[in-house]
Design a protein around this motif. Structure first.
Motif, PDB file in Angstrom:
ATOM      1  N   THR A   1       3.960   2.874  25.221  1.00  0.00           N
ATOM      2  CA  THR A   1       4.477   4.235  24.979  1.00  0.00           C
ATOM      3  C   THR A   1       5.849   4.359  25.635  1.00  0.00           C
ATOM      4  OG1 THR A   1       2.236   5.136  25.002  1.00  0.00           O
ATOM      5  CG2 THR A   1       4.063   6.701  25.319  1.00  0.00           C
TER       6      THR A   1
ATOM      7  N   PRO B   1      10.850  10.468  26.878  1.00  0.00           N
ATOM      8  CA  PRO B   1      10.794  11.096  25.549  1.00  0.00           C
ATOM      9  C   PRO B   1      12.205  11.332  25.006  1.00  0.00           C
ATOM     10  CG  PRO B   1      10.352  12.720  27.248  1.00  0.00           C
ATOM     11  CD  PRO B   1      10.382  11.386  27.935  1.00  0.00           C
TER      12      PRO B   1
ATOM     13  N   THR C   1      14.666  13.699  23.382  1.00  0.00           N
ATOM     14  CA  THR C   1      14.821  15.150  23.229  1.00  0.00           C
ATOM     15  C   THR C   1      15.776  15.438  22.083  1.00  0.00           C
ATOM     16  OG1 THR C   1      14.471  15.506  25.598  1.00  0.00           O
ATOM     17  CG2 THR C   1      15.541  17.288  24.358  1.00  0.00           C
TER      18      THR C   1
END
Length: 205
Positions: A5, A9, A11
């Protein structure tokens, strides 16, 4: 079972593009006055939007320097544009579709009255109003005797000349026909005198 993973993240942001940009303000002012133009539109009020103002066209050479807020104090005739930019993404911008037109009308100045100031009974004289004014528009003239008040307005005289045959102090107000708030009144009234001509002269003896 072999998987991974992303640790950080990604954005993604959709910045609001300003829309419906318009300019409001006074379209007509007199010499020496100004019009405060205000840029309006649907914008993201949670961030700082920047404003770039232009006169004549949206061209770098016509950028009005030093103004990045939603208001502009305009003192020159012309067509005005504004580009509103979302500071979070400078690609998100909008320009007003209809340019804002400002007209600075010349206020008449240095108003004076010239003419013959003394005549005899039964004669008249022509007074002429002069001033520094815009000859490209129709200027109107209001003449008064005694003082500048509605009761002393001389009717049916809107040109630069006035025929007089009564003693008194005469005044004139010159108004720019494009904006009736742009006007000037003579500072020094013109004093006109009708001297009585001796009549019925006889000789006795």
């Amino acid at each position: 079972t072999c998987r991974d993973t992303v640790n950080t993240p990604f954005t993604f942001n959709v910045a609001q593009t300003p829309i419906d940009v318009t300019i409001t303000g006074a379209n007509s002012v007199c010499t020496g006055q100004n019009s405060v133009l205000t840029a309006n539109g649907t914008i993201d009020n949670t961030i700082t939007n920047t404003y770039a103002w232009f006169r004549t066209s949206v061209d770098p050479g016509n950028l009005i320097g030093g103004v990045t807020t939603n208001t502009l104090t305009a003192t020159q005739s012309g067509t005005y544009f504004v580009v509103v930019t979302n500071s979070a993404n400078t690609a998100c911008r909008d320009t007003n579709n209809a340019p804002f037109t400002l007209t600075v009308n010349q206020t008449p100045s240095n108003t004076a009255i010239n003419g013959t100031d003394n005549v005899c009974t039964g004669q008249s004289a022509t007074l002429t109003a002069t001033a520094t004014l815009d000859n490209n528009v129709t200027n109107t003239y209001s003449w008064y005797r005694t003082n500048v008040s509605p009761a002393n307005l001389i009717p049916n005289n809107t040109s630069s000349t006035l025929s007089v045959n009564q003693s008194g102090n005469y005044f004139v107000v010159i108004t720019n026909g494009s904006d009736n708030t742009c006007r000037d009144t003579v500072n020094t009234p013109f004093t006109f005198n009708v001297a009585q001509t001796p009549i019925d002269v006889t000789i006795t003896g």
